[in-house]
Design a protein around this motif. Structure first.
Motif, PDB file in Angstrom:
ATOM      1  N   ASP A 119      13.078  22.046  39.049  1.00 36.70           N
ATOM      2  CA  ASP A 119      11.833  22.705  38.485  1.00 36.70           C
ATOM      3  C   ASP A 119      11.142  21.680  37.595  1.00 36.70           C
ATOM      4  O   ASP A 119      12.169  20.767  37.069  1.00 36.70           O
ATOM      5  CB  ASP A 119      13.204  23.523  37.862  1.00 36.70           C
ATOM      6  CG  ASP A 119      13.399  24.896  38.801  1.00 36.70           C
ATOM      7  OD1 ASP A 119      12.851  25.082  39.698  1.00 36.70           O
ATOM      8  OD2 ASP A 119      14.811  25.035  39.472  1.00 36.70           O
ATOM      9  N   VAL A 120       9.956  21.698  37.318  1.00 45.14           N
ATOM     10  CA  VAL A 120       9.063  21.828  36.506  1.00 45.14           C
ATOM     11  C   VAL A 120       8.634  22.642  35.362  1.00 45.14           C
ATOM     12  O   VAL A 120       8.031  24.021  35.955  1.00 45.14           O
ATOM     13  CB  VAL A 120       7.668  21.508  37.525  1.00 45.14           C
ATOM     14  CG1 VAL A 120       7.171  20.343  36.320  1.00 45.14           C
ATOM     15  CG2 VAL A 120       8.140  20.315  38.206  1.00 45.14           C
ATOM     16  N   LEU A 121       9.091  21.896  34.358  1.00 44.00           N
ATOM     17  CA  LEU A 121       8.628  23.090  32.964  1.00 44.00           C
ATOM     18  C   LEU A 121       7.381  22.321  32.982  1.00 44.00           C
ATOM     19  O   LEU A 121       7.408  21.580  32.489  1.00 44.00           O
ATOM     20  CB  LEU A 121       9.205  23.010  32.018  1.00 44.00           C
ATOM     21  CG  LEU A 121       8.899  24.041  30.347  1.00 44.00           C
ATOM     22  CD1 LEU A 121       8.423  24.849  31.088  1.00 44.00           C
ATOM     23  CD2 LEU A 121      10.396  23.482  29.869  1.00 44.00           C
ATOM     24  N   VAL A 139       7.266  25.508  39.611  1.00 41.17           N
ATOM     25  CA  VAL A 139       6.469  25.022  38.871  1.00 41.17           C
ATOM     26  C   VAL A 139       6.253  26.273  38.055  1.00 41.17           C
ATOM     27  O   VAL A 139       5.927  27.474  37.807  1.00 41.17           O
ATOM     28  CB  VAL A 139       4.845  24.076  39.086  1.00 41.17           C
ATOM     29  CG1 VAL A 139       4.323  24.197  38.228  1.00 41.17           C
ATOM     30  CG2 VAL A 139       4.936  23.708  40.321  1.00 41.17           C
ATOM     31  N   HIS A 140       6.507  25.994  36.570  1.00 38.15           N
ATOM     32  CA  HIS A 140       6.753  27.140  35.524  1.00 38.15           C
ATOM     33  C   HIS A 140       5.797  26.178  33.834  1.00 38.15           C
ATOM     34  O   HIS A 140       6.343  25.411  33.895  1.00 38.15           O
ATOM     35  CB  HIS A 140       7.957  27.003  35.149  1.00 38.15           C
ATOM     36  CG  HIS A 140       8.995  28.007  36.027  1.00 38.15           C
ATOM     37  ND1 HIS A 140       9.558  29.153  36.286  1.00 38.15           N
ATOM     38  CD2 HIS A 140       9.239  27.370  37.165  1.00 38.15           C
ATOM     39  CE1 HIS A 140      10.143  28.672  37.633  1.00 38.15           C
ATOM     40  NE2 HIS A 140      10.363  27.406  37.386  1.00 38.15           N
ATOM     41  N   ILE A 141       4.866  27.077  34.205  1.00 36.21           N
ATOM     42  CA  ILE A 141       3.557  26.644  33.271  1.00 36.21           C
ATOM     43  C   ILE A 141       3.846  27.898  32.097  1.00 36.21           C
ATOM     44  O   ILE A 141       3.387  29.435  31.718  1.00 36.21           O
ATOM     45  CB  ILE A 141       1.813  26.157  34.080  1.00 36.21           C
ATOM     46  CG1 ILE A 141       1.113  26.071  33.031  1.00 36.21           C
ATOM     47  CG2 ILE A 141       1.648  27.480  33.839  1.00 36.21           C
ATOM     48  CD1 ILE A 141      -0.124  25.284  33.309  1.00 36.21           C
ATOM     49  N   THR A 142       3.934  27.295  30.128  1.00 34.34           N
ATOM     50  CA  THR A 142       3.601  28.087  29.359  1.00 34.34           C
ATOM     51  C   THR A 142       2.505  27.240  28.867  1.00 34.34           C
ATOM     52  O   THR A 142       2.115  26.047  28.797  1.00 34.34           O
ATOM     53  CB  THR A 142       4.711  27.791  28.765  1.00 34.34           C
ATOM     54  OG1 THR A 142       4.283  28.582  27.727  1.00 34.34           O
ATOM     55  CG2 THR A 142       5.484  26.389  28.648  1.00 34.34           C
ATOM     56  N   GLY A 143       2.738  27.725  27.697  1.00 33.76           N
ATOM     57  CA  GLY A 143       1.495  26.658  25.920  1.00 33.76           C
ATOM     58  C   GLY A 143       2.015  26.338  25.666  1.00 33.76           C
ATOM     59  O   GLY A 143       2.124  25.232  25.468  1.00 33.76           O
TER      60      GLY A 143
END
Length: 255
Positions: A119-121, A139-143
């Motif tokens: 899992d990729v943060l 893949v989980h993208i955030t600020g």
């Protein structure tokens, strides 16, 4: 007129050092990394938060060096709830504020890491996470995320090589894949490679294929993980900043 007993300055602020010396006040420089020339930027003593594994040997020229433990800090935030109960490795990917026009580098890193059984943060920083379009489900993208709370959960950190992230990852005992973009990041990447605490990709080397290969190797490399764990134990044994403040008071009283 207020007259300090001691001046502490970030080592590139040579104006503070010069002013203090003209006034006859002892000065202590806070080392910020490995890319700054040691002299004439060092003071009568130094503060160095880098563990011995990656410590700058030029600092041995100072008769007194204070060694506080590097303490990770970030703005308060919420750790994503999906991190709880993960059943496969977590890779934390950040390029800081994605400076130096590194959006393409971040895209390549995302594409490479997405191919792995992890899992990729992704901490994107400012900007629209939607610019990367549809992403694979792992893949989980955030600020932004509270990095100091994420690192203990991670298995690998892929990042730009900023000093804060380098030290934070070392304090968590994590292997690092560094994709340096500017400033002191290239030196930090070289230091980690020399210490066998991580690997680096620079310039045109940063492709999805290369990121995939290096990340897979680091996740499986027991030798690198052993070095990172040694750094974690070393940092944990360094004195707390509050203890170093007491020693600075004693230094000022006898300088």
């Amino acid at each position: 007129m207020l007259r300090p007993d001691l001046v502490l300055y970030e080592m590139s602020d040579v104006g503070a050092s010069a002013a203090a010396r003209r006034a006859g006040i002892p000065v202590v420089s806070h080392v910020i990394g490995r890319s700054m020339p040691a002299n004439p930027m060092l003071g009568d003593a130094g503060i160095n938060v880098w563990p011995d594994l990656v410590r700058d040997p030029e600092l041995t020229a100072l008769p007194t060096v204070f060694r506080p433990r590097p303490v990770p800090w970030n703005e308060p935030g919420t750790v994503p709830s999906w991190l709880d109960g993960l059943d496969r490795p977590l890779v934390y990917l950040t390029l800081g504020t994605v400076a130096f026009g590194a959006t393409g580098v971040l895209r390549a890193a995302i594409d490479g890491l997405a191919r792995l059984p992890v899992d990729v943060l992704v901490a994107r920083g400012p900007g629209d996470p939607g610019e990367f379009g549809d992403l694979p489900p792992n893949v989980h993208i955030t600020g932004f995320v509270p990095q100091s709370e994420v690192l203990p959960r991670a298995d690998l950190v892929v990042h730009h090589g900023g000093t804060g992230t380098v030290l934070g990852a070392l304090a968590a005992g994590l292997p690092q894949l560094v994709l340096p973009q500017g400033a002191d990041q290239f030196v930090n990447a070289e230091v980690l490679e020399t210490a066998n605490a991580g690997r680096a990709l620079t310039g045109e080397e940063v492709t999805a294929d290369a990121v995939e290969e290096r990340a897979k190797t680091l996740l499986d490399d027991a030798r690198v993980r052993e070095v990172a764990a040694r750094a974690r134990h070393e940092i944990a044994a360094m004195p707390a900043p509050s203890e170093v403040v007491r020693r600075l008071e004693e230094f000022a009283a006898h300088a």
